[in-house]
Write an enzyme that holds these catalytic residues in place. Structure first.
Site, short mmCIF file in Angstrom:
data_model
loop_
_atom_site.label_atom_id
_atom_site.label_comp_id
_atom_site.label_asym_id
_atom_site.label_seq_id
_atom_site.Cartn_x
_atom_site.Cartn_y
_atom_site.Cartn_z
N GLY A 46 0.94 -1.14 -0.29
CA GLY A 46 0.34 -0.02 0.22
C GLY A 46 0.40 1.33 0.29
O GLY A 46 2.16 1.09 0.60
N CYS A 89 6.55 -0.33 7.40
CA CYS A 89 5.69 0.67 6.04
C CYS A 89 6.82 1.60 5.62
O CYS A 89 8.33 1.25 5.77
CB CYS A 89 5.72 2.04 7.16
SG CYS A 89 5.20 3.36 6.04
N LEU A 90 6.31 2.13 4.28
CA LEU A 90 7.61 2.53 3.16
C LEU A 90 8.39 3.43 3.57
O LEU A 90 9.52 3.71 3.46
CB LEU A 90 7.47 2.61 1.89
CG LEU A 90 6.80 1.34 0.69
CD1 LEU A 90 6.01 1.62 -0.20
CD2 LEU A 90 7.69 0.29 0.88
N HIS A 131 -4.45 1.34 8.03
CA HIS A 131 -3.20 1.97 8.13
C HIS A 131 -2.79 3.27 6.62
O HIS A 131 -2.24 4.22 7.30
CB HIS A 131 -1.69 0.41 6.97
CG HIS A 131 -0.52 1.31 7.38
ND1 HIS A 131 0.38 0.97 8.98
CD2 HIS A 131 0.51 1.80 6.51
CE1 HIS A 131 1.77 1.56 7.92
NE2 HIS A 131 1.39 2.18 6.45
N HIS A 135 -2.44 7.21 6.95
CA HIS A 135 -1.41 8.22 6.45
C HIS A 135 -1.82 10.17 6.08
O HIS A 135 -1.55 10.80 6.16
CB HIS A 135 -0.35 7.41 5.07
CG HIS A 135 0.82 6.78 5.66
ND1 HIS A 135 1.47 7.40 6.36
CD2 HIS A 135 0.19 5.26 5.43
CE1 HIS A 135 2.62 6.33 5.79
NE2 HIS A 135 2.17 5.49 5.55
ZN ZN Z 1 2.86 3.53 6.09
#
Ligand code: ZN
Length: 157
Positions: A46, A89-90, A131, A135
């Site tokens: 995502g 998370c990226l 998630h 953001h």
């Molecule tokens: Zn994230």
């Protein structure tokens, strides 16, 4: 298509409340495609617009590399149950932590072609959507996670 730079924790854009998307046009669809390409290239499931520096309410999720959802102005309208699982998370490379999320959700959103849609999700898809929607409100998983580790926890067996 193009790969976009992923903003990392500490960048102020990740702390902002994102603005609703007002215009659904070619430019937005191109942005969503570039977000998706960036997500796939980073092995993510995502990605939210603020992660690539755009403070707007748009996310892309794909937890099985088969069903990609572009969610514009998404709102969770129903939640059921609760489950704790490990997330990453990226924008927080190499950090993992346990986060409690609803087990099932219903989300209302606008599609990339401007249609009103409803999606019911559970399991990993529901977790991922929650998630990514965090953001959009300037919330990172590390703000709410427990047992944060550097590197993914080794499973004992
Ligand atoms: Zn994230």
């Amino acid at each position: 298509m193009a790969l976009l730079e992923i903003k990392k924790a500490g960048d102020p854009v990740l702390k902002k409340i994102c603005a609703p998307v007002e215009k659904i046009d070619k430019r937005l669809r191109k942005l969503l495609d570039n977000m998706a390409e960036t997500m796939y290239a980073s092995e993510g499931v995502g990605i939210a617009a603020p992660q690539i520096g755009e403070s707007i309410r748009a996310v892309v999720v794909d937890v099985d590399k088969k069903n990609r959802y572009d969610l514009i102005n998404p709102v969770i309208t129903y939640r059921e149950g609760s489950v704790v699982d490990n997330e990453g998370c990226l924008s927080c490379p190499d950090l993992f932590g346990d986060v409690e999320r609803a087990e099932k959700i219903r989300v209302e959103y606008t599609s990339r072609f401007g249609k009103k849609k409803t999606l019911e999700a559970e399991g990993l898809l529901a977790r991922c959507i929650q998630h990514e929607l965090d953001h959009l409100d300037g919330r990172l998983f590390i703000d709410i996670a427990k047992n944060i580790t550097k590197g993914r926890k080794e499973k004992s067996d």
